[in-house]
Design an enzyme around this catalytic site. Structure first.
Site, PDB file in Angstrom:
ATOM      1  N   ASN A 156     172.644 -11.032 146.683  1.00 49.22           N
ATOM      2  CA  ASN A 156     172.890 -11.751 145.458  1.00 49.22           C
ATOM      3  C   ASN A 156     173.487 -12.886 145.346  1.00 49.22           C
ATOM      4  O   ASN A 156     173.265 -13.542 144.475  1.00 49.22           O
ATOM      5  CB  ASN A 156     173.026 -10.640 144.498  1.00 49.22           C
ATOM      6  CG  ASN A 156     174.453 -10.076 144.552  1.00 49.22           C
ATOM      7  OD1 ASN A 156     174.621  -9.388 145.437  1.00 49.22           O
ATOM      8  ND2 ASN A 156     175.503 -10.384 143.676  1.00 49.22           N
ATOM      9  N   CYS A 334     177.284  -9.652 137.102  1.00 48.53           N
ATOM     10  CA  CYS A 334     177.930  -8.484 136.680  1.00 48.53           C
ATOM     11  C   CYS A 334     179.378  -8.589 136.764  1.00 48.53           C
ATOM     12  O   CYS A 334     180.072  -7.682 136.189  1.00 48.53           O
ATOM     13  CB  CYS A 334     177.279  -7.228 137.513  1.00 48.53           C
ATOM     14  SG  CYS A 334     175.522  -7.071 137.337  1.00 48.53           S
TER      15      CYS A 334
END
Length: 413
Positions: A156, A334
């Site tokens: 990611n 996140c």
């Protein structure tokens, strides 16, 4: 005008998904009810399940609806671990890639702290790709004690595509199931669960143009799994809870659109990314491309451009670019706001100072050449300003050390 270059965090809702959601949300009915409205809602869920399965090379019966990638990762790791340990109490070792998303790493840490798991990190190379020789050695060393392997399909942060099929082959030769967090890959790369041989795969709708709060765990038929949620026994007992028919409709519509357009769309996005990368490397001294330098779909996500900028703090660059109307990130959303270097970059061998200057630009289905132009116009001045601002701070104090490793052990490379 804002140039949105943070599609890896979330990508805009596709028109097909919005239309599907709105039409399904206008109807009443619980998919578990037996009356006409319930059966209509059930039909929407099952048709969506079939469409999603077809898009990722799975059987419809293997699709378990979830609230997104994090729940799917939790269900996979905890569920597989508990099932494997129940069958053989010796199976307490969990092997995870060192560059995994925190939705996997933090689950592994929780299993170590609360369930007696022996968690081992499998190292990555300088581009963030998992070391298969180290995985092979870890599987051989673990013997009958390995409960599962978890390896993401594509990273990611730096966009590196992982050798998932090869890892699954190694795991199966040792009699171990493999889970893959494919949140960044589904809808952007060809993903075929059956061909890759994985036992469980996590996906999240908002990464390919579906709604936030929707996703799925694809669980290969016959794979034992202990559920996290108990209640009505929905999803064949794997995940209790009233099914969200509108979200299922929108997820399937978005993924179908993404997969249908993938050949042309991936080439278009990759061309924009290549132009962005070339411009970033030329805009200032000390800009280094991270992840696999081979900008092809077998090596790197088509929309990913991750760089580090020497002499700058990534957060400072992010705010300066945001003020200029360019939205990007320093890594995983996140972990945004957490003042520590990326664990992905540290695992790839960068030191803390190098990792501190990280910037991730990620493009998607709605990206345009104007977005790239805006970014390239803003990055040079932002780098110059950030370096001027950070020079006194660098001379007066060092960087804080990152926290301890999140899991118990590390597999030697």
């Amino acid at each position: 005008m804002t140039a949105y270059l943070d599609h890896a965090s979330t990508t805009p809702l596709r028109p097909e998904a919005l239309e599907a959601y709105a039409s399904a949300a206008a109807l009443t009915g619980n998919p578990s009810s037996l009356h006409s409205s319930g059966r209509r809602a059930r039909a929407a869920v099952e048709e969506s399940r079939e469409a999603l399965a077809a898009a990722v090379g799975a059987r419809p019966s293997e699709v378990v609806w979830t609230s997104g990638g994090t729940e799917a990762d939790n269900l996979a790791l905890k569920g597989l671990y508990w099932a494997r340990r129940a069958a053989d109490p010796r199976r307490r070792r969990v092997l995870v890639g060192a560059a995994e998303h925190h939705a996997v790493l933090d689950v592994a840490q929780w299993l170590a702290e609360h369930e007696g798991a022996d968690v081992r990190l499998v190292p990555v190379d300088a581009v963030g790709r998992t070391d298969l020789d180290a995985l092979r050695e870890a599987l051989a060393d673990g013997g009958d004690e390995v409960a599962l392997v978890s390896l993401m399909w594509a990273n990611n942060e730096v966009g590196t595509v992982q050798p998932v099929a090869e890892a699954a082959e190694l795991a199966h030769a040792a009699g171990v199931p493999l889970h893959t967090d494919a949140v960044q890959a589904v809808g952007h790369l060809p993903v075929d669960v059956a061909a890759a041989g994985v036992d469980a795969l996590s996906l999240s709708a908002h990464k390919f143009g579906g709604p936030v709060g929707a996703g799925a765990l694809v669980l290969r038929r016959g794979t034992p799994l202990v559920p996290l949620l108990h209640g009505g026994g929905q999803e064949l007992g794997a995940r209790s809870g009233t099914l969200d028919a509108p979200a299922a409709r929108a997820t399937a519509a978005a993924l179908t659109a993404a997969v249908t357009a993938m050949p042309e769309e991936s080439a278009r996005v990759a061309a924009l990314r290549d132009r962005l990368v070339a411009g970033l490397l030329a805009c200032a001294d000390g800009v280094v491309l991270r992840g696999d330098p081979v900008l092809g779909p077998a090596h790197r996500l088509p929309g990913n451009a991750h760089v580090t900028v020497a002499g700058c703090e990534g957060d400072s660059l992010l705010y300066l670019l945001d003020a200029a109307g360019v939205e990007c990130s320093t890594g995983s959303a996140c972990q945004a706001g957490v003042p520590r270097p990326s664990h992905v970059l540290l695992a790839a061998g960068l030191d803390e100072r190098e990792a501190a200057g990280a910037l991730r630009f990620s493009l998607g289905w709605s990206s345009t050449g104007a977005d790239v132009d805006a970014a390239l116009a803003a990055v040079g001045p932002a780098v110059e300003r950030a370096r001027r601002a950070s020079a006194p701070a660098r001379g007066s104090r060092g960087r804080r050390r990152p926290p301890a490793a999140p899991v118990a052990g590390t597999v030697a490379s």
